[in-house]
Structure formats: structure tokens, C-alpha cells
Design an enzyme around this catalytic site. Structure first.
Site, PDB file in Angstrom:
ATOM      1  N   ASP A 160      33.602  21.936  27.806  1.00  0.00           N
ATOM      2  CA  ASP A 160      32.590  22.787  28.432  1.00  0.00           C
ATOM      3  C   ASP A 160      32.363  24.102  27.686  1.00  0.00           C
ATOM      4  OD1 ASP A 160      35.106  23.785  29.062  1.00  0.00           O
ATOM      5  OD2 ASP A 160      34.973  23.311  31.172  1.00  0.00           O
TER       6      ASP A 160
ATOM      7  N   HIS B 171      38.814  21.249  40.348  1.00  0.00           N
ATOM      8  CA  HIS B 171      37.791  20.916  39.355  1.00  0.00           C
ATOM      9  C   HIS B 171      38.413  20.554  38.007  1.00  0.00           C
ATOM     10  CE1 HIS B 171      37.560  25.418  38.288  1.00  0.00           C
ATOM     11  NE2 HIS B 171      37.651  24.859  37.097  1.00  0.00           N
TER      12      HIS B 171
HETATM   13  C1  GLP Z   1      38.278  26.529  33.717  1.00  0.00           C
HETATM   14  C2  GLP Z   1      38.099  25.443  32.684  1.00  0.00           C
HETATM   15  C3  GLP Z   1      38.939  24.221  33.046  1.00  0.00           C
HETATM   16  C4  GLP Z   1      40.372  24.651  33.314  1.00  0.00           C
HETATM   17  C5  GLP Z   1      40.401  25.604  34.483  1.00  0.00           C
HETATM   18  C6  GLP Z   1      41.801  26.070  34.843  1.00  0.00           C
HETATM   19  O1  GLP Z   1      37.522  26.303  34.862  1.00  0.00           O
HETATM   20  N1  GLP Z   1      36.741  25.044  32.561  1.00  0.00           N
HETATM   21  O2  GLP Z   1      38.885  23.289  31.982  1.00  0.00           O
HETATM   22  O3  GLP Z   1      41.167  23.530  33.596  1.00  0.00           O
HETATM   23  O4  GLP Z   1      39.619  26.744  34.102  1.00  0.00           O
HETATM   24  O5  GLP Z   1      42.194  27.097  33.989  1.00  0.00           O
HETATM   25  P1  GLP Z   1      43.666  27.612  33.778  1.00  0.00           P
HETATM   26  O6  GLP Z   1      44.332  26.652  32.890  1.00  0.00           O
HETATM   27  O7  GLP Z   1      43.502  28.953  33.141  1.00  0.00           O
HETATM   28  O8  GLP Z   1      44.284  27.678  35.133  1.00  0.00           O
END
Ligand code: GLP
Length: 276
Positions: free
Chosen positions: A67, A138
Site C-alpha cells: 500500500d 486490517h
Molecule cells: C498500517 C499498514 C499495515 C500495518 C499496520 C500495523 O495500517 N498499512 O500494513 O500492518 O499499519 O502497523 P504496525 O506494524 O506499526 O502496528
């Protein structure tokens, strides 16, 4: 789904990196799906170390990122282009023409998204898709209510995701409301999905995705339908799993031939040490 509970972030990261390494060594021209967020940073750090110290070769790999924010150029400090360069891609011998990250500045988002899907197909499909998980379940930027069959497209972030990602932006700057993300259906076509989740803050999402109903309200729950999904969590992220003891029992009794990725010594250098 294979659920592997590791004592902490370091051992979970080490295992995730060894799984990716095993793929890269057996299939040097593999297609990797890559993720952003804080979760994979230590894993990328370990891949950089393997490249430098153990000759892990990225020269034939192709990558597709999940993304990107709409409206952020590749040079913007909070863009996922920049994140990937800083945390992995500029430190390994990957060819620039084999790196694919959604273009947040494209003027024609629908066409760009169709082309992105076509490029994945042309590359032979994604062998391994690395994933993190949002607090609301998500994956990529597929927020709750995303179609479980969705393809790469524009999405609007929820207020919670905007708030969670504010930490990557300077205080006065706003997180973009729109993103381009691979769809849930796109992710499900990867041959292997490897989702990492660490820390207590992820415990609820992990329990919902692994043991709850399959529902668009928790997009990651669709991984229950994936023929080869691996979930690596630390004890904190596993704390709300009802069948944690069974998952530990399964992993402890895994036949030796399935443990190939675990045969090397473990060491994770600090990220700053490796990215200097
Ligand atoms: C964002 C990204 C995701 C990721 C999520 C969690 O929304 N688009 O791909 O998994 O954040 O992030 P973190 O790993 O910082 O908790």
C-alpha cells in the site's frame, strides 16, 4: 492457519526472517509481497544482516508492496516508498526495476490499480506476502467492511488508523485520508501469507483473526481460508488466544523436516547498526 507463539519480538522476528530466507535461497527469483508499519522493521533489519554477512542475494527478487498514501510522493518522509528504501531496499542488492510500490501521486488511480494487479500476475504471482495487522484487524489498508474479495483500489482510512499512523508524521502534519492498497482478494492469492504481530496491543486483533468468525469486520480473519497462512506472535500478542496451549503443542511436535528455516544460529543486529 499455522499459529506459532514465540517468547518475544526477537525470536518471532528471527523465525519470520528465516522463513523468508528459506524461500529466497530455494527460489532466488521469488516474488515477495512486502509490508510497512513498525512490525516488520526488525525483520528487514535481519534480512539486511543476512545479505551482508551470509550472502543472501536479492538480485533476482521481485517485490510488491501492499500500500501507499494517496498524495505522498516517493520522497515524502512518511511515504511507504521512503520507508521501504530506508528500512530495506537501499541496503540490499535488489534491482530497482523489480521494486513495485503503489504510486500515491498517480493521476489515474483506477488504471494504476488495474496495472498493479496485472504486474503481479505478469511476475508470476506473489510467493510470500508479509503482513502486519492493524488494531481493528486490517491487513494492508483494508479497513473493516472491506470486501473479502477486493482487489487493489483506493480506500478511505478510519479515524483510528489515521490516529495510529500519526506517529509517522510530524506533529502538525495530517495523515492522508486516502490510500491505495492491494485488496483482500489480492493478498489471498499469495502462495504463502506470513503475518507477524507483537505486543499486547495486538492481542485482541490476533484472537479475532485467528479464532473469531470470518468476517469483513476483521479483514485478516479471511486468512483462516488461506491454504498456507503462518501467524507468528509473541506471548503478549497471543495472550487472548483461547487455544494457545494447543498451538504450542503443535509447534513443539512439528516433524523435523518442517523446521528447515530454524537450522541456523540466531542473531538480530540493531537496526541503527545496520542502516548506517
Ligand atoms: C498500517 C499498514 C499495515 C500495518 C499496520 C500495523 O495500517 N498499512 O500494513 O500492518 O499499519 O502497523 P504496525 O506494524 O506499526 O502496528
Amino acid at each position: 492457519m499455522e499459529i506459532i507463539i514465540q517468547p518475544d519480538l526477537h525470536s518471532g522476528t528471527e523465525l519470520g526472517a528465516r522463513i523468508m530466507e528459506a524461500l529466497i535461497r530455494t527460489k532466488p527469483n521469488a516474488v515477495l509481497g512486502l509490508a510497512t508499519g513498525s512490525t516488520p522493521v526488525a525483520l528487514y533489519c535481519e534480512l539486511i544482516r543476512m545479505h551482508r554477512e551470509e550472502g543472501l542475494d536479492f538480485s533476482q527478487l521481485t517485490t510488491f508492496n501492499l500500500d501507499e498514501y494517496v498524495g505522498l510522493s516517493a520522497k515524502h518522509p512518511a511515504s511507504y516508498h521512503r520507508f521501504m528504501q530506508e528500512n530495506l531496499l537501499s541496503h540490499v542488492n535488489i534491482r530497482h526495476d523489480r521494486i513495485h510500490i503503489p504510486d500515491g501521486m498517480t493521476e489515474d488511480i483506477p488504471t494504476f490499480c488495474r496495472d498493479y494487479e496485472a504486474a503481479i500476475v505478469k511476475a508470476g504471482g506473489i510467493d510470500l506476502q508479509l503482513l502486519g495487522i492493524g488494531h481493528d484487524g486490517h491487513i494492508g489498508f483494508n479497513e473493516p467492511s472491506s470486501s473479502l474479495g477486493s482487489r487493489t483500489r483506493i480506500k478511505t482510512l478510519t479515524e483510528n488508523t489515521v490516529a495510529a499512523n500519526q506517529r509517522f508524521f510530524s506533529s502538525e502534519e495530517k495523515v492522508p485520508l486516502h490510500v491505495i492498497t492491494m485488496g483482500v482478494g489480492t493478498i489471498m492469492e499469495a502462495r504463502t501469507c506470513l503475518l507477524l504481530a507483537f505486543g499486547k496491543g495486538k492481542a485482541e486483533a490476533v484472537a479475532a483473526m485467528a479464532e473469531g468468525p470470518i468476517t469483513a469486520m476483521c479483514p485478516a480473519s479471511i486468512l483462516q481460508m488461506h491454504p498456507h497462512a503462518i501467524l507468528i506472535v509473541d506471548e503478549a500478542a497471543a495472550s487472548q488466544l483461547k487455544r494457545a496451549d494447543y498451538y504450542r503443542h503443535v509447534y513443539a511436535n512439528k516433524p523435523p523436516f518442517q523446521h528447515r528455516e530454524m537450522q541456523k544460529p540466531n542473531f538480530i543486529a540493531s537496526h541503527s547498526e545496520l542502516t548506517q
